[in-house]
Design a protein around this motif. Structure first.
Motif, mmCIF file in Angstrom:
data_model
loop_
_atom_site.group_PDB
_atom_site.id
_atom_site.type_symbol
_atom_site.label_atom_id
_atom_site.label_comp_id
_atom_site.label_asym_id
_atom_site.label_seq_id
_atom_site.Cartn_x
_atom_site.Cartn_y
_atom_site.Cartn_z
ATOM 1 N N THR A 105 27.910 2.007 88.600
ATOM 2 C CA THR A 105 28.415 0.696 88.999
ATOM 3 C C THR A 105 28.840 -0.116 87.780
ATOM 4 O O THR A 105 29.884 -0.777 87.803
ATOM 5 C CB THR A 105 27.342 -0.071 89.805
ATOM 6 N N VAL A 106 28.049 -0.064 86.728
ATOM 7 C CA VAL A 106 28.388 -0.784 85.499
ATOM 8 C C VAL A 106 29.693 -0.250 84.910
ATOM 9 O O VAL A 106 30.573 -1.023 84.505
ATOM 10 C CB VAL A 106 27.232 -0.691 84.473
ATOM 11 N N VAL A 107 29.862 1.065 84.873
ATOM 12 C CA VAL A 107 31.087 1.660 84.345
ATOM 13 C C VAL A 107 32.275 1.277 85.220
ATOM 14 O O VAL A 107 33.353 0.939 84.708
ATOM 15 C CB VAL A 107 30.941 3.201 84.237
ATOM 16 N N TYR A 108 32.099 1.296 86.537
ATOM 17 C CA TYR A 108 33.171 0.940 87.470
ATOM 18 C C TYR A 108 33.616 -0.505 87.255
ATOM 19 O O TYR A 108 34.813 -0.798 87.180
ATOM 20 C CB TYR A 108 32.681 1.147 88.910
ATOM 21 N N ILE A 109 32.673 -1.428 87.110
ATOM 22 C CA ILE A 109 33.010 -2.838 86.892
ATOM 23 C C ILE A 109 33.698 -3.015 85.541
ATOM 24 O O ILE A 109 34.656 -3.788 85.418
ATOM 25 C CB ILE A 109 31.738 -3.708 87.008
ATOM 26 N N LEU A 166 37.429 -4.577 84.959
ATOM 27 C CA LEU A 166 37.678 -5.730 84.094
ATOM 28 C C LEU A 166 38.747 -5.422 83.051
ATOM 29 O O LEU A 166 39.613 -6.267 82.764
ATOM 30 C CB LEU A 166 36.384 -6.179 83.420
ATOM 31 N N ILE A 167 38.715 -4.233 82.489
ATOM 32 C CA ILE A 167 39.739 -3.844 81.513
ATOM 33 C C ILE A 167 41.105 -3.776 82.171
ATOM 34 O O ILE A 167 42.104 -4.253 81.613
ATOM 35 C CB ILE A 167 39.364 -2.498 80.849
ATOM 36 N N PHE A 168 41.168 -3.215 83.379
ATOM 37 C CA PHE A 168 42.431 -3.131 84.112
ATOM 38 C C PHE A 168 42.961 -4.524 84.442
ATOM 39 O O PHE A 168 44.155 -4.796 84.297
ATOM 40 C CB PHE A 168 42.232 -2.305 85.381
ATOM 41 N N ALA A 169 42.065 -5.436 84.858
ATOM 42 C CA ALA A 169 42.481 -6.808 85.158
ATOM 43 C C ALA A 169 43.000 -7.502 83.902
ATOM 44 O O ALA A 169 43.987 -8.252 83.961
ATOM 45 C CB ALA A 169 41.314 -7.585 85.757
ATOM 46 N N ALA A 170 42.361 -7.271 82.756
ATOM 47 C CA ALA A 170 42.820 -7.878 81.506
ATOM 48 C C ALA A 170 44.202 -7.362 81.125
ATOM 49 O O ALA A 170 45.060 -8.139 80.660
ATOM 50 C CB ALA A 170 41.810 -7.594 80.387
ATOM 51 N N LEU A 171 44.451 -6.073 81.325
ATOM 52 C CA LEU A 171 45.766 -5.522 81.020
ATOM 53 C C LEU A 171 46.837 -6.094 81.947
ATOM 54 O O LEU A 171 47.944 -6.406 81.494
ATOM 55 C CB LEU A 171 45.741 -3.993 81.122
#
Length: 99
Positions: free
Chosen positions: A51-55, A59-64
């Motif tokens: 779950t931590v890795v998925y979140i 977050l990285i995808f949203a930042a990009l």
């Protein structure tokens, strides 16, 4: 022949030594089989870590995506002009040839 070199060149052990260890300290176990008390603890730990890795990936995808939005918002016209200037406009048709 010396007693220590008998038997194929291996040194003989004293009685309290482990013959496969050759005088070194015993290795530490990296992963213990019984580290988790039961299967449920293992499943909960794996679920939490995944779950931590998925979140983090979300977050990285949203930042990009946000960065692409900012670039398009601020410099979109500049890039549009560059693309349009690089297009070759030609009315000549290339004849179709087989073979």
């Amino acid at each position: 022949m010396d007693k220590q070199t008998q038997g194929g060149g291996h040194r003989r052990t004293q009685g309290n030594e482990n013959p496969g260890n050759s005088g070194r300290a015993p290795r530490k176990k990296i992963f213990h089989i019984n580290y988790f008390k039961n299967q449920k603890d293992l499943e909960d730990t794996i679920k939490f870590k995944s779950t931590v890795v998925y979140i983090a990936v979300l977050l990285i995808f949203a930042a990009l995506l946000y960065r692409v939005y900012v670039i398009v918002r601020d410099d979109g016209e500049v890039y549009k002009r560059q693309v349009l200037s690089q297009q070759a406009r030609s009315d000549t048709q290339i004849p179709y040839q087989r073979g």
